[in-house]
Every structure is written in C-alpha cells, then in structure tokens.
Motif scaffolding. Structure first.
Motif, PDB file in Angstrom:
ATOM      1  N   THR A   1       3.203  -4.868  -7.650  1.00 32.81           N
ATOM      2  CA  THR A   1       3.192  -3.701  -6.768  1.00 32.81           C
ATOM      3  C   THR A   1       3.042  -4.115  -5.308  1.00 32.81           C
ATOM      4  OG1 THR A   1       0.793  -3.473  -7.120  1.00 32.81           O
ATOM      5  CG2 THR A   1       2.255  -2.175  -8.531  1.00 32.81           C
TER       6      THR A   1
ATOM      7  N   VAL B   1       9.257   4.167  -6.111  1.00 35.60           N
ATOM      8  CA  VAL B   1       7.793   4.184  -6.184  1.00 35.60           C
ATOM      9  C   VAL B   1       7.336   4.978  -7.404  1.00 35.60           C
ATOM     10  CG1 VAL B   1       5.697   5.016  -5.069  1.00 35.60           C
ATOM     11  CG2 VAL B   1       7.433   3.837  -3.718  1.00 35.60           C
ATOM     12  N   MET B   2       7.942   6.145  -7.612  1.00 32.44           N
ATOM     13  CA  MET B   2       7.575   6.980  -8.760  1.00 32.44           C
ATOM     14  C   MET B   2       7.883   6.261 -10.077  1.00 32.44           C
ATOM     15  SD  MET B   2       6.152   9.534  -7.419  1.00 32.44           S
ATOM     16  CE  MET B   2       5.928  10.485  -8.916  1.00 32.44           C
TER      17      MET B   2
ATOM     18  N   LEU C   1       5.177   3.671 -10.539  1.00 33.84           N
ATOM     19  CA  LEU C   1       3.924   4.328 -10.905  1.00 33.84           C
ATOM     20  C   LEU C   1       3.955   4.827 -12.342  1.00 33.84           C
ATOM     21  CD1 LEU C   1       3.130   6.370  -7.657  1.00 33.84           C
ATOM     22  CD2 LEU C   1       1.981   4.306  -8.494  1.00 33.84           C
TER      23      LEU C   1
ATOM     24  N   LEU D   1       3.278   1.847 -14.517  1.00 31.23           N
ATOM     25  CA  LEU D   1       1.864   1.469 -14.478  1.00 31.23           C
ATOM     26  C   LEU D   1       1.008   2.471 -15.249  1.00 31.23           C
ATOM     27  CD1 LEU D   1       1.534   0.339 -10.753  1.00 31.23           C
ATOM     28  CD2 LEU D   1       1.953  -1.068 -12.768  1.00 31.23           C
ATOM     29  N   ALA D   2       1.369   3.756 -15.162  1.00 27.86           N
ATOM     30  CA  ALA D   2       0.618   4.778 -15.896  1.00 27.86           C
ATOM     31  C   ALA D   2       0.722   4.556 -17.401  1.00 27.86           C
ATOM     32  CB  ALA D   2       1.140   6.166 -15.523  1.00 27.86           C
TER      33      ALA D   2
ATOM     34  N   LEU E   1      -4.206  -5.307  -9.497  1.00 29.24           N
ATOM     35  CA  LEU E   1      -3.761  -4.511  -8.348  1.00 29.24           C
ATOM     36  C   LEU E   1      -4.318  -5.086  -7.048  1.00 29.24           C
ATOM     37  CD1 LEU E   1      -4.119  -0.895  -9.811  1.00 29.24           C
ATOM     38  CD2 LEU E   1      -1.974  -2.056  -9.204  1.00 29.24           C
TER      39      LEU E   1
ATOM     40  N   VAL F   1       8.792  -1.300 -13.796  1.00 27.68           N
ATOM     41  CA  VAL F   1       8.339  -1.965 -12.563  1.00 27.68           C
ATOM     42  C   VAL F   1       9.424  -2.901 -12.045  1.00 27.68           C
ATOM     43  CG1 VAL F   1       6.615  -3.520 -11.579  1.00 27.68           C
ATOM     44  CG2 VAL F   1       5.908  -1.761 -13.208  1.00 27.68           C
TER      45      VAL F   1
END
Length: 300
Positions: free
Chosen positions: A107, A126-127, A130, A133-134, A156, A274
């Motif tokens: 990231t 970016v979304m 994310l 990662l979620a 992170l 990612v």
C-alpha cells in the motif's frame, strides 16, 4: 531473423533480471523467518542490516564521492525509513503469512503513485486495493492463512515507511545515486539495528546465525540491488511498474514453497486485487509513473 532474436534478448534479459531480483527478495524473507526462533524478528533485522551495510560499503566504497551537505537530511530520513520498514516488516512476518504481509506493505508505493497522479480514476484503484485488504482482514474469511491485527498493523506501518523510503530515496538518489543507497543502509544499521542487538544479544555472534544472516543480506539486499540497478535503466517505466506490482504474488509463492504457508482462494483473490490496483496506477492513460521509474531498489 538475427536482428529479431537480438531484439527479443534485449527486451527480455532486463525483465529476467528483475524477476530474479524479486525472487531473491522473497526467498531472503523466507530465510529470515527461519532465523526468528534463534534471533527473533528484531535480531534477524539487525544482523541483516549490519551485514548488508558492511558488504555494500566494501563493494561500493561511497566515501570516494563527496556528499553535498544539503543531501544529508534526505539521506538520513531515507535510511531511518529503510530501517524502520525492515523492523516493522519482520514483526509482521512473525505474525502473518509472507504473501499477505507483502500485500499490506505494498500500500505504501501504491499511495505514492496515487498521490503523485491525482487522477479521478485512481479512486477506483484505491477502492480496489482497500477491498482486497478488507477481505484479508475479514474475521474467519479464510482459516488457512490467519491474519491478526497486530501483524497487519506492522505490515501497514512498513508500507508507510516504504512510501517515505521512495520519496526521500528519490531526493537522495537524484544527486548521489547508489552511494546514497549505501549510506542510507549504513544509517539504518546505526540507528535501527541496535534494537535487535539489545534484544538478541550474543546470539547474533553465533556462527550459524551469522551464516544465515549473511544469506539474508545477500538475497534481500546485495543481489537484488545489483540486479535492479542493471535492469531499471533498460526497462520502460510501465514495464518496470507492472513487474514490481507482481511482488505480492512472489511473496505468497515463496511463503508456500519455503514456509508451507497455504493461502485460501479468497486470500489469493485479495492479493490479486492489490496487485491489480498497483498495475492500474501504472498502466492506465495519463498515469504518472515517476515513482516507479525513480524508485530505489526494493529494500526488503
């Protein structure tokens, strides 16, 4: 026919060098984890930084080139960021699988690329990152490669240090090139390595620890630094950025082969998200890939 063959070789060998460099980095991370039971994550980080700094100082001898006084603040921040990144990454590696740690850490350069471009399309990337990662953090999403919050937070944090490493590495390297990188590693060894020396103590002087630590230093620093510095000027920026974006997959494969860390389908898909986000910031029209082009070699 001969000209075609030469053109293929000219395009292919820098790519091969970069693939070998990424494989070496992740193999070095796997070897480093094998040192954790003996020296701990901090001790492993220390022996790696110290031996890598000594090795590069002997090979490149940066004192032969005068360093401008104004360059030292950037070199100092670059070196401290490098050391903190290694410390946090090894702390993460002690808690979560290698491939997932690399995905979280990635990231850092992703955010550098997004902030530099300021394109609306980057919000999508970016979304996507994310979302990946979620999925990795979702409780019970996959039990084959458990992720805990402390490990994710360390990874992170390593990513944030990687971002600083890129930004200040560009400033330091713009004038003094590879000499700045060697000085940065030396500063990291001086400032950050004492943490592991204090924690592991005399264990770091044991022959098998020094031998494995030397292997980590070569695989994670000396070899990839050399290969990437050779390949970087010979690769188009989008190609370099795309290849570097594959590193989380190399980490996951290295963890599987060398450490037996099996990931589930959802975790592989999350790592892929990612990677796709990083590739997207590099290849989409209007992308500012300066961060990839001038980025110092990967320091893990």
């Amino acid at each position: 026919m001969q000209q075609t063959y030469r053109a293929i070789v000219a395009r292919g060998w820098p790519v091969a060098l970069l693939i070998v460099a990424m494989s070496a980095i992740q193999s070095g991370a796997s070897l480093a984890k094998g040192l954790f039971p003996m020296a701990g994550p901090a001790g492993t980080m220390s022996v790696r930084l110290i031996l890598a700094a000594l090795l590069l100082l002997v090979i490149l001898r940066p004192w032969r080139q005068p360093i401008a006084a104004g360059a030292w603040p950037a070199i100092a921040i670059y070196g401290i960021a490098l050391g903190a990144m290694n410390f946090l990454f090894y702390q993460a590696l002690a808690r979560i699988p290698l491939g997932i740690a690399v995905a979280f850490e990635f990231t850092g350069p992703l955010m550098v690329a997004v902030i530099a471009s300021r394109r609306t399309l980057d919000l999508f990337w970016v979304m996507l990152a994310l979302a990946g990662l979620a999925v990795l953090l979702w409780p019970g999403s996959d039990t084959t490669g458990a992720v805990n919050w402390p490990g994710a937070a360390c990874a992170l944090g390593a990513g944030a240090c990687w971002a600083l490493y890129i930004l200040f590495g560009q400033k330091a390297g713009a004038v003094h090139g590879m000499h700045s990188a060697v000085l940065g590693i030396t500063i990291a060894a001086i400032v950050i390595a004492p943490i592991g020396v204090w924690e592991a103590g005399a264990t770091l002087l044991e022959p098998h620890v020094l031998m494995l630590g030397a292997g980590v230093a070569i695989l994670s620093t000396a070899l990839p630094y050399t290969l990437e510095m050779i390949a970087l000027p010979r690769l188009p920026t989008p190609t370099f950025g795309t290849l570097m974006s594959l590193e989380p997959a190399f980490g996951a494969l290295s963890g599987l082969v060398f450490l037996g860390q099996q990931l589930g389908v959802w975790q592989w898909l999350a790592i892929g998200a990612v990677m796709a986000a990083s590739i997207g910031t590099t290849l989409t029209p209007g992308a500012d890939t300066t961060a990839h082009a001038e980025e110092p070699p990967r320091p893990d």
